[in-house]
Design an enzyme around this catalytic site. Structure first.
Site, PDB file in Angstrom:
ATOM      1  N   THR A  94      -8.507  -5.810  14.782  1.00 19.32           N
ATOM      2  CA  THR A  94      -8.815  -7.048  16.009  1.00 19.32           C
ATOM      3  C   THR A  94     -10.243  -6.817  16.028  1.00 19.32           C
ATOM      4  OG1 THR A  94      -6.541  -6.748  16.625  1.00 19.32           O
ATOM      5  CG2 THR A  94      -8.320  -7.663  18.142  1.00 19.32           C
ATOM      6  N   LYS A 169      -5.786 -13.973  17.759  1.00 17.18           N
ATOM      7  CA  LYS A 169      -5.485 -12.420  18.074  1.00 17.18           C
ATOM      8  C   LYS A 169      -5.937 -12.217  19.603  1.00 17.18           C
ATOM      9  CE  LYS A 169      -4.109  -8.593  18.100  1.00 17.18           C
ATOM     10  NZ  LYS A 169      -2.526  -8.087  18.142  1.00 17.18           N
ATOM     11  N   LYS A 237     -10.887  -2.805  24.472  1.00 15.49           N
ATOM     12  CA  LYS A 237     -11.660  -3.410  23.436  1.00 15.49           C
ATOM     13  C   LYS A 237     -11.251  -4.878  23.072  1.00 15.49           C
ATOM     14  CE  LYS A 237     -10.037  -3.284  19.492  1.00 15.49           C
ATOM     15  NZ  LYS A 237      -9.281  -4.069  18.274  1.00 15.49           N
TER      16      LYS A 237
HETATM   17  P1  NAP Z   1      -5.469   3.745  15.729  1.00 14.69           P
HETATM   18  O1  NAP Z   1      -4.091   4.479  15.251  1.00 14.69           O
HETATM   19  O2  NAP Z   1      -6.291   4.230  16.824  1.00 14.69           O
HETATM   20  O3  NAP Z   1      -6.434   3.933  14.203  1.00 14.69           O
HETATM   21  C1  NAP Z   1      -7.974   3.384  14.113  1.00 14.69           C
HETATM   22  C2  NAP Z   1      -8.076   3.576  12.811  1.00 14.69           C
HETATM   23  O4  NAP Z   1      -9.547   3.437  12.484  1.00 14.69           O
HETATM   24  C3  NAP Z   1      -8.175   5.184  12.173  1.00 14.69           C
HETATM   25  O5  NAP Z   1      -7.700   4.984  10.714  1.00 14.69           O
HETATM   26  C4  NAP Z   1      -9.615   5.645  12.305  1.00 14.69           C
HETATM   27  O6  NAP Z   1     -10.001   6.630  11.658  1.00 14.69           O
HETATM   28  C5  NAP Z   1     -10.403   4.225  12.238  1.00 14.69           C
HETATM   29  N1  NAP Z   1     -11.348   4.162  12.563  1.00 14.69           N
HETATM   30  C6  NAP Z   1     -12.012   4.355  13.884  1.00 14.69           C
HETATM   31  N2  NAP Z   1     -13.107   4.360  14.010  1.00 14.69           N
HETATM   32  C7  NAP Z   1     -13.904   4.353  12.910  1.00 14.69           C
HETATM   33  C8  NAP Z   1     -15.019   4.318  12.125  1.00 14.69           C
HETATM   34  N3  NAP Z   1     -16.042   4.206  12.958  1.00 14.69           N
HETATM   35  N4  NAP Z   1     -15.157   4.144  10.864  1.00 14.69           N
HETATM   36  C9  NAP Z   1     -14.050   4.346  10.082  1.00 14.69           C
HETATM   37  N5  NAP Z   1     -12.811   4.078  10.394  1.00 14.69           N
HETATM   38  C10 NAP Z   1     -12.748   4.382  11.746  1.00 14.69           C
HETATM   39  O7  NAP Z   1      -5.512   2.156  15.800  1.00 14.69           O
HETATM   40  P2  NAP Z   1      -4.136   0.942  15.430  1.00 14.69           P
HETATM   41  O8  NAP Z   1      -3.365   0.975  16.540  1.00 14.69           O
HETATM   42  O9  NAP Z   1      -3.640   1.374  14.109  1.00 14.69           O
HETATM   43  O10 NAP Z   1      -5.157  -0.343  15.409  1.00 14.69           O
HETATM   44  C11 NAP Z   1      -5.810  -0.562  14.386  1.00 14.69           C
HETATM   45  C12 NAP Z   1      -6.240  -1.988  14.495  1.00 14.69           C
HETATM   46  O11 NAP Z   1      -5.176  -2.946  14.452  1.00 14.69           O
HETATM   47  C13 NAP Z   1      -6.953  -2.292  15.818  1.00 14.69           C
HETATM   48  O12 NAP Z   1      -8.063  -3.297  15.417  1.00 14.69           O
HETATM   49  C14 NAP Z   1      -6.009  -2.810  16.734  1.00 14.69           C
HETATM   50  O13 NAP Z   1      -6.656  -3.621  17.812  1.00 14.69           O
HETATM   51  C15 NAP Z   1      -5.278  -3.530  15.770  1.00 14.69           C
HETATM   52  N6  NAP Z   1      -3.785  -3.807  16.426  1.00 14.69           N
HETATM   53  C16 NAP Z   1      -3.122  -2.564  16.843  1.00 14.69           C
HETATM   54  C17 NAP Z   1      -1.911  -2.645  17.390  1.00 14.69           C
HETATM   55  C18 NAP Z   1      -0.980  -1.874  17.849  1.00 14.69           C
HETATM   56  O14 NAP Z   1       0.059  -1.851  18.297  1.00 14.69           O
HETATM   57  N7  NAP Z   1      -1.152  -0.389  17.447  1.00 14.69           N
HETATM   58  C19 NAP Z   1      -1.125  -4.176  17.019  1.00 14.69           C
HETATM   59  C20 NAP Z   1      -1.704  -4.862  16.457  1.00 14.69           C
HETATM   60  C21 NAP Z   1      -3.084  -5.042  16.291  1.00 14.69           C
HETATM   61  P3  NAP Z   1      -9.454   8.232  11.907  1.00 14.69           P
HETATM   62  O15 NAP Z   1      -8.189   8.360  11.675  1.00 14.69           O
HETATM   63  O16 NAP Z   1     -10.765   8.983  11.387  1.00 14.69           O
HETATM   64  O17 NAP Z   1      -9.747   8.427  13.535  1.00 14.69           O
END
Ligand code: NAP
Length: 291
Positions: A94, A169, A237
């Site tokens: 997102t 989104k 965010k």
């Molecule tokens: P998350 O568990 O916090 O994972 C974030 C990922 O991004 C990790 O693999 C992290 O790597 C990587 N990352 C962060 N900063 C980075 C950087 N500077 N360079 C390279 N990699 C980086 O987040 P998530 O919940 O899976 O969400 C991922 C995306 O999907 C987001 O955009 C979120 O808004 C969206 N989303 C989430 C949900 C939900 O329910 N969780 C639902 C819909 C959409 P590390 O492992 O090294 O930290």
């Protein structure tokens, strides 16, 4: 022949998504910023996003925020460096519509294709393969890549040109913000007035107030289950991205601006890494009562 898939970002969402692609028979290679998480999914890894793209026909990315996408796509060892004719990039993170448009243009300049496909459905839907995608980009790219999305989800709705998926989104997460804030505020006033949390949830579930979202977050709040499905940090965010988009139009968003401050106060209290349901804690301390 099945395309070789590279997956970037093995966080809460990405780890389930990558595993589902592999379960559906795709050859999947992965890259994650921290190596432990990459190793944990048990799939072959690559040294960098660029190396991953060189060994893949399609790279799917699901990382935290715009800074992460900048790194994954535009860095010297980023995906773009290996983009070529016949290569496709799918952005599931997102981020802002502006970043999506900029990336789409950069891939097009290299003769590659890009589809944005932000998702809805949380950790469980990522694990179960029941996500919903909202896509933006050329319609033929959506049609060609849809089978890959449907290996991770149940539906992919084409929203229009690059940026429209991100816009949709952000609208969705604005709704979530209002719904969660409304539920928490309502529960607190009900509780202070002596009405049981269970009774409030029962009436919501049986009435026109009902939403699957309340069936999901209501019991989590009642049971104090704040295991992170979607973090407060990431919702803030998205609130910031929506407020920035609206400011640029310009469109005033007085409701979201106020709600963002509530989630911001939860972050200030050290709750940013917890599930968005934990925002109740910030409101509880402001109200001087625990549910
Ligand atoms: P998350 O568990 O916090 O994972 C974030 C990922 O991004 C990790 O693999 C992290 O790597 C990587 N990352 C962060 N900063 C980075 C950087 N500077 N360079 C390279 N990699 C980086 O987040 P998530 O919940 O899976 O969400 C991922 C995306 O999907 C987001 O955009 C979120 O808004 C969206 N989303 C989430 C949900 C939900 O329910 N969780 C639902 C819909 C959409 P590390 O492992 O090294 O930290």
């Amino acid at each position: 022949m099945q395309p070789r898939i590279g997956f970037v970002g093995l966080g809460i969402m990405g780890s389930g998504m990558a595993k589902n692609l592999a379960r559906r028979g795709y050859a999947v290679r992965v890259w994650n910023r921290s190596r432990e998480r990459a190793r944990a999914v048990g799939l072959p890894t690559a040294e960098s996003p660029r190396a991953l793209a060189e060994q893949s026909d399609v790279v799917v990315s699901c990382v935290a925020d715009p800074a992460a996408v900048e790194r994954v796509v535009f860095a010297e060892d980023g995906v773009l460096a290996a983009a070529r004719a016949g290569f496709s990039y799918v952005e599931c993170s997102t981020v802002s519509p502006e970043l999506v448009r900029r990336a789409a243009l950069a891939f097009a300049e290299k003769g590659a294709a890009m589809l944005e496909a932000p998702v809805t459905g949380s950790k469980l839907a990522a694990e179960n393969g029941t996500l919903l995608f909202m896509t933006g980009g050329p319609a033929e790219v959506h049609a060609r890549l849809e089978p890959i999305l449907l290996a991770m989800g149940t539906r992919a709705i084409y929203c229009g040109i690059a940026g429209h998926g991100a816009l949709m989104k952000l609208v969705g997460n604005t709704l979530i913000s209002f719904m969660l804030e409304g539920l928490c505020e309502g529960l607190l006033v009900a509780r202070k007035g002596g009405l049981e949390v269970d009774k409030v949830l029962e009436v919501i579930a049986a009435s026109g107030f009902q939403s699957p979202y309340y069936a999901f977050k209501g019991p989590a709040i009642r049971d104090r289950n704040f295991d992170t499905q979607f973090s407060i940090d990431l919702l803030v965010k998205d609130q910031n991205l929506m407020l920035a988009e609206a400011a640029a139009q310009p469109t005033p968003l007085p409701g979201l601006a106020a709600i963002r401050e509530v989630f911001q106060s939860a972050r200030a209290q050290g709750l940013g890494g917890q599930d968005i349901a934990a925002v109740i804690r910030a409101l509880e301390s402001a109200a001087g009562i625990n549910l």
